[in-house]
Scaffold this motif. Structure first.
Motif, mmCIF file in Angstrom:
data_model
loop_
_atom_site.group_PDB
_atom_site.id
_atom_site.type_symbol
_atom_site.label_atom_id
_atom_site.label_comp_id
_atom_site.label_asym_id
_atom_site.label_seq_id
_atom_site.Cartn_x
_atom_site.Cartn_y
_atom_site.Cartn_z
ATOM 1 N N VAL A 76 0.827 -0.939 -0.125
ATOM 2 C CA VAL A 76 -0.084 -0.052 -0.080
ATOM 3 C C VAL A 76 0.935 1.012 0.094
ATOM 4 O O VAL A 76 2.303 1.311 0.477
ATOM 5 N N THR A 77 0.517 2.511 -0.909
ATOM 6 C CA THR A 77 1.357 3.961 -1.132
ATOM 7 C C THR A 77 0.187 4.538 -0.492
ATOM 8 O O THR A 77 -1.102 4.135 -1.425
ATOM 9 N N ILE A 78 0.496 5.229 0.253
ATOM 10 C CA ILE A 78 -0.741 6.552 0.872
ATOM 11 C C ILE A 78 -0.151 7.829 -0.116
ATOM 12 O O ILE A 78 1.203 8.275 0.647
ATOM 13 N N VAL A 79 -0.893 8.338 -0.531
ATOM 14 C CA VAL A 79 -0.563 10.376 -0.909
ATOM 15 C C VAL A 79 -1.734 10.942 0.189
ATOM 16 O O VAL A 79 -2.654 10.490 -0.256
ATOM 17 N N CYS A 80 -0.596 11.655 1.372
ATOM 18 C CA CYS A 80 -1.365 12.759 2.343
ATOM 19 C C CYS A 80 -1.060 13.968 1.257
ATOM 20 O O CYS A 80 -0.051 14.328 1.720
ATOM 21 N N GLY A 81 -1.751 14.576 1.568
ATOM 22 C CA GLY A 81 -1.915 16.762 1.240
ATOM 23 C C GLY A 81 -1.007 16.752 2.745
ATOM 24 O O GLY A 81 -0.911 16.026 3.513
ATOM 25 N N ILE A 82 -0.495 17.638 2.841
ATOM 26 C CA ILE A 82 0.180 18.258 3.518
ATOM 27 C C ILE A 82 -0.524 19.254 4.371
ATOM 28 O O ILE A 82 -1.515 20.001 4.209
ATOM 29 N N SER A 83 -0.399 18.927 5.475
ATOM 30 C CA SER A 83 -1.333 19.156 6.658
ATOM 31 C C SER A 83 -0.283 20.334 7.725
ATOM 32 O O SER A 83 0.930 20.535 7.924
ATOM 33 N N LYS A 84 -0.984 20.498 8.390
ATOM 34 C CA LYS A 84 0.055 21.847 9.244
ATOM 35 C C LYS A 84 0.603 20.678 10.723
ATOM 36 O O LYS A 84 0.291 19.387 10.891
#
Lengths: 252, 252
Positions: A76-84
């Motif tokens: 599994v590859t997870i692609v995550c938007g940048i968070s603070k």
């Protein structure tokens, strides 16, 4: 038993020297000595029981393979938007425990935080250390790879048997079936995209859909940006690791 | 739409006054005004769309019920050994997002941290606030209840359709089938005990087993004390909320 990683490929009966970070942890922190045993997973994702033969440099004799895999059967590859804030560390640590193979952080349109390419390398190096520690602690056979891409476009053409996007609007619309339908196809690899706090822009979801990413709902509750990938990983584990064992028992 | 909670029981067409904390958040922080809409879940776990008719005190007219439930079909109680630092907050926040009904913290034999009964009330009050915020954010219909008991004995005779203990030694021994077998019985309530960082003592597990708690493994990776309850909740959601939808579709 304590577990570490090596970039070498191990064979039973051979000796291996572990790196200075492992040496510091095992010898200085845990005060391990000659004849103590530890587990080492190698570059091929194979784990072995080893015995310390020398502490400086830390050298081990490879005793026997550990047959049980600790890896999810789906890569599994997870692609995550940048968070603070510190969310990236928390995402990497827990996703590693839950079996992720690769974590990619990406700048997205509606994110309230953004990584500049020149500073991303340092962040990624720090997150790679978090992944390594979590992989040791959770007895993974592989250390997940952490990386950063500045644009979601870079993700569009990555190869995987299954591609999904966790879209909040799908969850709100009551979409509950797609993830299981995807897992029924028995993908060996899966890539999943998660928005940041602000969510993904409709145009981003549309671009992902155009190249075959399927919108999946992750249950009826609204999950925070860091919780959603953990849910996905636990769901994949439940479907492939708990159920498979179950059907084995039913069949036997 | 923003969601809040009220201790009152709501009926369509009636008016309700929300408490001062909700008023502060809605009116002062979010700058909501008369005629703006918000969701309110009531003491019965029923949620409604409402319209603001007055901002001081914050008063709403109840417009219509929200038929979709956001609650797990299994009422899950998690019992967690005390951990160091801020882990309790993280456990409560994420478990709330993942659908927990009740969180009980308990002192255990091998824990490296311990709550003194006279200071526990303040901690529990703070954690209850964390649960409330997370319940609003994740659009729960109920706020999970947080509590503390000084001894694991207090848990032994709690009532539930299913009782499990997440025992690390079971996971290490490759136990993968018991959780799904438990869920196949379609329990309406489930209580799950999790050890602190140091794990549960064998005598504690034995006492739990004696009164019907079943040891369950949560996959082949070793999960940290805070990650294990999240995995359990996601697994229960996957089994009951994603799969059920799936079988509905297959049958229709």
């Amino acid at each position: 038993m304590q577990r570490y990683f090596t970039d070498a490929t191990l064979t039973v009966g051979a000796h291996a020297t572990l790196n200075s970070t492992v040496e510091h942890h095992a010898v200085t922190v845990l005060r391990m000595q000659v004849d103590d045993q530890l587990e080492v997973a190698d570059a091929q994702g194979h784990a072995f029981v080893t015995t310390i033969t020398k502490t400086a440099p830390l050298t081990v004799r490879v005793e026997r393979p550990i047959p049980q895999s600790h890896e999810l059967p789906v890569a599994v590859t997870i692609v995550c938007g940048i968070s603070k804030g510190q969310k990236a560390e928390l995402i990497v640590q827990k996703a590693t425990e839950l079996g992720v193979r690769q974590v990619i952080f990406v700048n997205t349109q509606w994110a309230t935080a953004r990584w500049l390419p020149d500073r991303a390398a340092k962040k990624v190096a720090r997150l790679q250390q978090v992944a390594q520690s979590a992989a040791e602690q959770s007895h993974r056979d592989r250390v997940p790879q952490v990386s950063f891409v500045p644009l979601l476009d870079a993700v569009l053409h990555m190869e995987a048997d299954a591609k999904v996007v966790a879209y909040e609007e799908s969850a709100k619309a009551g979409e509950h079936a797609q993830l299981i339908q995807t897992l029924r196809q028995q993908p060996r690899s899966l890539i999943a995209v998660f928005g940041p706090e602000g969510g993904l822009a409709p145009a981003e979801v549309s671009n992902l859909n155009d190249v075959g990413f399927v919108n999946v709902g992750l249950g009826p509750r609204i999950l925070r940006t860091e919780t959603a990938p953990w849910y996905l990983l636990a769901a994949i584990s439940t479907y492939t690791e708990l159920q498979e064992e179950q059907s084995d028992r039913v069949n036997s």
